[in-house]
Design an enzyme around this catalytic site. Structure first.
Site, PDB file in Angstrom:
ATOM      1  N   HIS A 175      12.795   1.342  -5.567  1.00 14.48           N
ATOM      2  CA  HIS A 175      12.503   2.309  -6.636  1.00 14.48           C
ATOM      3  C   HIS A 175      12.591   3.742  -6.124  1.00 14.48           C
ATOM      4  O   HIS A 175      13.063   4.630  -6.849  1.00 14.48           O
ATOM      5  CB  HIS A 175      11.117   2.037  -7.230  1.00 14.48           C
ATOM      6  CG  HIS A 175       9.992   2.476  -6.358  1.00 14.48           C
ATOM      7  ND1 HIS A 175       9.447   1.671  -5.372  1.00 14.48           N
ATOM      8  CD2 HIS A 175       9.303   3.646  -6.289  1.00 14.48           C
ATOM      9  CE1 HIS A 175       8.481   2.326  -4.759  1.00 14.48           C
ATOM     10  NE2 HIS A 175       8.366   3.529  -5.282  1.00 14.48           N
ATOM     11  N   VAL A 214       0.780   5.088   2.945  1.00  3.24           N
ATOM     12  CA  VAL A 214      -0.404   4.975   3.797  1.00  3.24           C
ATOM     13  C   VAL A 214      -0.551   6.187   4.718  1.00  3.24           C
ATOM     14  O   VAL A 214      -1.670   6.511   5.151  1.00  3.24           O
ATOM     15  CB  VAL A 214      -0.327   3.655   4.602  1.00  3.24           C
ATOM     16  CG1 VAL A 214      -1.412   3.580   5.658  1.00  3.24           C
ATOM     17  CG2 VAL A 214      -0.451   2.475   3.654  1.00  3.24           C
ATOM     18  N   HIS A 215       0.542   6.891   4.997  1.00  3.58           N
ATOM     19  CA  HIS A 215       0.448   8.094   5.824  1.00  3.58           C
ATOM     20  C   HIS A 215      -0.394   9.184   5.169  1.00  3.58           C
ATOM     21  O   HIS A 215      -0.793  10.142   5.829  1.00  3.58           O
ATOM     22  CB  HIS A 215       1.851   8.641   6.137  1.00  3.58           C
ATOM     23  CG  HIS A 215       2.713   8.812   4.932  1.00  3.58           C
ATOM     24  ND1 HIS A 215       3.498   7.785   4.448  1.00  3.58           N
ATOM     25  CD2 HIS A 215       2.912   9.855   4.094  1.00  3.58           C
ATOM     26  CE1 HIS A 215       4.159   8.197   3.372  1.00  3.58           C
ATOM     27  NE2 HIS A 215       3.815   9.451   3.145  1.00  3.58           N
ATOM     28  N   LEU A 260       0.842  -1.186   0.000  1.00  4.51           N
ATOM     29  CA  LEU A 260       0.000   0.000   0.000  1.00  4.51           C
ATOM     30  C   LEU A 260       0.879   1.238   0.000  1.00  4.51           C
ATOM     31  O   LEU A 260       1.585   1.516   0.975  1.00  4.51           O
ATOM     32  CB  LEU A 260      -0.919  -0.009   1.225  1.00  4.51           C
ATOM     33  CG  LEU A 260      -1.758  -1.278   1.430  1.00  4.51           C
ATOM     34  CD1 LEU A 260      -2.488  -1.212   2.765  1.00  4.51           C
ATOM     35  CD2 LEU A 260      -2.740  -1.467   0.289  1.00  4.51           C
ATOM     36  N   ASP A 261       0.847   1.990  -1.082  1.00  4.23           N
ATOM     37  CA  ASP A 261       1.724   3.145  -1.237  1.00  4.23           C
ATOM     38  C   ASP A 261       1.318   4.275  -0.288  1.00  4.23           C
ATOM     39  O   ASP A 261       0.138   4.632  -0.200  1.00  4.23           O
ATOM     40  CB  ASP A 261       1.657   3.638  -2.690  1.00  4.23           C
ATOM     41  CG  ASP A 261       2.522   4.853  -2.931  1.00  4.23           C
ATOM     42  OD1 ASP A 261       3.759   4.725  -2.812  1.00  4.23           O
ATOM     43  OD2 ASP A 261       1.970   5.932  -3.230  1.00  4.23           O
ATOM     44  N   VAL A 321      16.437   4.802  -5.208  1.00  2.00           N
ATOM     45  CA  VAL A 321      17.262   4.934  -6.409  1.00  2.00           C
ATOM     46  C   VAL A 321      16.668   5.996  -7.329  1.00  2.00           C
ATOM     47  O   VAL A 321      17.324   6.951  -7.730  1.00  2.00           O
ATOM     48  CB  VAL A 321      17.389   3.586  -7.149  1.00  2.00           C
ATOM     49  CG1 VAL A 321      18.160   3.764  -8.461  1.00  2.00           C
ATOM     50  CG2 VAL A 321      18.078   2.555  -6.271  1.00  2.00           C
ATOM     51  N   GLY A 322      15.393   5.821  -7.670  1.00  3.68           N
ATOM     52  CA  GLY A 322      14.781   6.662  -8.686  1.00  3.68           C
ATOM     53  C   GLY A 322      14.566   8.097  -8.283  1.00  3.68           C
ATOM     54  O   GLY A 322      14.446   8.967  -9.147  1.00  3.68           O
ATOM     55  N   PHE A 339      16.283   1.887   8.115  1.00  3.38           N
ATOM     56  CA  PHE A 339      17.395   0.942   7.977  1.00  3.38           C
ATOM     57  C   PHE A 339      18.215   1.315   6.745  1.00  3.38           C
ATOM     58  O   PHE A 339      19.448   1.369   6.790  1.00  3.38           O
ATOM     59  CB  PHE A 339      16.864  -0.483   7.864  1.00  3.38           C
ATOM     60  CG  PHE A 339      17.932  -1.525   7.657  1.00  3.38           C
ATOM     61  CD1 PHE A 339      18.568  -2.114   8.729  1.00  3.38           C
ATOM     62  CD2 PHE A 339      18.315  -1.916   6.372  1.00  3.38           C
ATOM     63  CE1 PHE A 339      19.561  -3.072   8.544  1.00  3.38           C
ATOM     64  CE2 PHE A 339      19.305  -2.862   6.167  1.00  3.38           C
ATOM     65  CZ  PHE A 339      19.927  -3.440   7.264  1.00  3.38           C
ATOM     66  N   HIS A 340      17.507   1.577   5.644  1.00  4.42           N
ATOM     67  CA  HIS A 340      18.201   1.992   4.414  1.00  4.42           C
ATOM     68  C   HIS A 340      18.983   3.277   4.641  1.00  4.42           C
ATOM     69  O   HIS A 340      20.164   3.385   4.269  1.00  4.42           O
ATOM     70  CB  HIS A 340      17.198   2.203   3.284  1.00  4.42           C
ATOM     71  CG  HIS A 340      17.759   2.966   2.118  1.00  4.42           C
ATOM     72  ND1 HIS A 340      17.752   4.354   2.057  1.00  4.42           N
ATOM     73  CD2 HIS A 340      18.377   2.551   0.988  1.00  4.42           C
ATOM     74  CE1 HIS A 340      18.332   4.741   0.942  1.00  4.42           C
ATOM     75  NE2 HIS A 340      18.723   3.670   0.272  1.00  4.42           N
ATOM     76  N   GLU A 368       3.687   1.097   2.947  1.00  8.18           N
ATOM     77  CA  GLU A 368       4.762   2.087   2.932  1.00  8.18           C
ATOM     78  C   GLU A 368       4.294   3.214   3.840  1.00  8.18           C
ATOM     79  O   GLU A 368       3.223   3.790   3.616  1.00  8.18           O
ATOM     80  CB  GLU A 368       5.022   2.620   1.529  1.00  8.18           C
ATOM     81  CG  GLU A 368       6.170   3.623   1.523  1.00  8.18           C
ATOM     82  CD  GLU A 368       6.094   4.641   0.397  1.00  8.18           C
ATOM     83  OE1 GLU A 368       7.116   5.297   0.139  1.00  8.18           O
ATOM     84  OE2 GLU A 368       5.024   4.810  -0.212  1.00  8.18           O
TER      85      GLU A 368
END
Length: 602
Positions: free
Chosen positions: A383, A255-256, A252-253, A386-387, A317-318, A290
């Site tokens: 994505h 969600v916030h 789910l993109d 990087v993107g 973490f990333h 997300e």
């Protein structure tokens, strides 16, 4: 379609005085629709076949595609088309779904994953992913978007598969083949906004609200007047992908950006609907958010006051790992950089659990106490990370080979659910850039300017590639160059780490008590221990995040047997210096390398 040659057309348009169905391929051509409860309009039509084009005519004036269109063969401005949801026969009766802890996720974009940019071509690559050890494929948004190239987050028709990727049967075939190989399939869906071009939703009804704003467009009406049918629209969309297409879960993109002050939050209503489907279908269905909030409520069970999602992407973490390895401290990396913060992520999942965040200029987050590590998905590339760089550089363009191996091990040996971004496993050097193909000149101009402003915080100079240019898209295609020695070795390294993760009980223990971590040697050496008391397995992992050799002194009370060492010449390393076995003494870890030991207490 309801049966052979018969189709029910239904659309929500609560404020319209008259709604008609336009079916140019039939003799009658126009069919008046009957107003039903809650502002829905319906008509049953015979002699309808798959592929027939249609529009809705609103108040005799506006000719519009169907908001719930299953197919837009001529793009976002063209007619909708009838589809047959029962035309494909699945052969995956054995498949029962997959729990999140078993997932090793591979995120891919259909348009750039292969030269053809189709689901059929992507399906042909599934055996290679299975051989790598991947257990789950996550497809970036595939709903109909404007033009023929886009990340998918500008989708306009949530129910329609994008027309250049293939037909609905192609997606079902992809899922069916994945299940035959033991691979689950996740689909990225966007329920926080609708893309700008081809968005005719307001002509039908109040799909949007002015109460809230999002960075990408009008906020979805989840809690304002007439919101019940809107909530139902998106919940039924989720159920369609999970049931009709037999997809195993949804990412789910953002969600916030689901703005909802209702007593029953839309996320909880969605999770409860999916749980009912799960019981009915007898298959596991997963929802992963997300979420740019360190808020454990979203992944806490509903009977404990949460919203009931199974998983959450964890950006921190990333950020902690990326900033430590690259030295970048701009933008949101301002909050990171120290190895101790990466150690905190291993221990607490979230780095910020209530302390002050310099980047946000406020205290941020809550600790996700009592939640297993397996609720959280981590990555070293995806994505977004990087993107959303100006030049779309992957880690392979930012780090030396030894550091790439180190980063991979840091993720795959972590207690979290790992996610790889397509091409990462062999060190793809082609960038992944932001690309689109809008038709509206004003929108094209706005997107170009918006990207420039977005990059201003990260880059003081340089020009961003034109997102509208076809060359930008073509530059982002995977090369699939597996012939270069480094690429082949890196892929073998990933395969070895995945195999170790699957076979070692300590690496399959996701409880909080199974992991301990500390940063030593002035923030250069990260020491990670994983254990499984039931099987009496313990691992000691030593990560050198510096450009100099580090020394770890083994306690006399434990015997070590080496399992894997990234500095070994087998992995094109400079040569291993850590002993194969040890009961006490010093262990030398070369720069940017990792050594993993099986540990037995004496």
């Amino acid at each position: 379609m309801n049966g052979p040659g018969e189709c029910m057309f239904r659309v929500w348009a609560p404020f319209r005085e008259k709604v008609a169905l336009l079916l140019p391929e039939t003799k009658q051509w126009q069919y008046d629709m009957q107003r039903e409860q809650e502002g829905y309009w319906e008509v049953m039509v015979k002699d309808v076949h798959p592929g027939m084009r249609y529009y809705y005519l609103l108040d005799g004036e506006l000719q519009r595609p169907d908001p719930a269109s299953r197919c837009q063969p001529e793009g976002v401005h063209g007619p909708s088309a009838v589809t047959d949801p029962y035309s494909f026969v699945f052969t995956d009766d054995h498949w029962q779904g997959m729990d999140l802890p078993e997932m090793i996720i591979y995120e891919l974009h259909i348009g750039t994953f292969t030269a053809e940019g189709t689901l059929k071509a992507a399906e042909a690559r599934l055996p290679a992913l299975s051989e790598l050890g991947i257990t789950t494929v996550e497809i970036m948004p595939a709903a109909q978007f404007p033009g023929n190239r886009n990340w998918g987050y500008d989708g306009v028709y949530p129910y329609a598969l994008h027309n250049t990727y293939g037909c609905p049967e192609d997606l079902k075939s992809f899922v069916n083949r994945a299940h035959q190989l033991g691979i689950a399939v996740l689909l990225d869906v966007v329920y926080n906004h609708i893309g700008p071009e081809g968005n005719y939703f307001n002509d039908y009804g109040p799909y949007f609200t002015d109460r809230y704003k999002t960075p990408w467009g009008k906020a979805i009406n989840f809690d304002d007047a007439h919101s019940d049918p809107v909530r139902g629209f998106f919940i039924h969309n989720a159920l369609m992908w999970l049931e009709e297409f037999q997809i195993d879960g949804l990412r789910l993109d953002a969600v916030h950006a689901y703005w909802d002050a209702s007593a029953l939050h839309i996320v909880q209503e969605l999770t409860e609907a999916v749980r009912r489907l799960e019981r009915r279908a007898g298959r596991r269905k997963i929802l992963i958010a997300e979420l740019d909030l360190n808020n454990p409520r979203y992944v806490t069970a509903t009977d404990k006051g949460g919203y009931g999602l199974q998983g959450q992407w964890v950006d921190e973490f990333h950020h902690a790992l990326h900033s430590r390895l690259t030295g970048e401290r701009n933008g949101y990396y301002e909050d990171f950089g120290a190895l101790s913060l990466l150690a905190k992520s291993y221990a607490d999942v979230y780095v910020y659990t209530g302390q002050y965040s310099p980047g946000r200029k406020r205290r941020f987050g809550l600790p996700p106490e009592n939640l297993p590590y397996s609720r959280f998905v981590t990555f070293i590339q995806n994505h977004d990370q990087v993107g959303n760089r100006m030049l779309g550089e992957r880690l392979s363009a930012l780090l030396p080979f030894e550091a790439l191996k180190l980063a991979a091990a840091a993720m795959l040996l972590s207690p979290f659910v790992p996610l790889l971004f397509m091409g990462e496993e062999y060190g793809e050097t082609h960038p992944f850039l932001f690309f689109c193909s809008f038709e509206d000149p004003e929108l094209i101009k706005a997107v170009r300017e918006g990207r420039r402003q977005e990059f201003a915080e990260f880059h003081s100079k340089g020009i961003a590639p034109d997102p509208q240019s076809e060359q930008t898209f073509e530059a982002s295609l995977l090369s699939w160059d597996l012939e270069q020695a480094d690429n082949a070795v890196l892929r073998a390294w990933y395969r070895q780490l995945i195999s170790l993760r699957k076979s070692n009980a300590a690496l399959r223990n996701f409880s909080r008590s199974g992991t301990s971590v500390k940063a030593l040697q002035h923030d250069a050496l990260l020491v990670l221990e994983r254990k499984d008391a039931v099987n009496n397995e313990r691992l000691l992992m030593l990560f050198n995040f510096s450009g100099e050799e580090q020394v770890y002194t083994n306690a006399p009370a434990q015997r070590l047997q080496k399992l894997i060492d990234s500095a070994d010449i087998q992995w094109k390393g400079p040569g291993a210096k850590a002993p194969g076995s040890a009961e006490s003494g010093d262990i030398i870890i070369p720069p940017f390398s990792v050594v993993v030991y099986e540990m037995k207490l004496l």
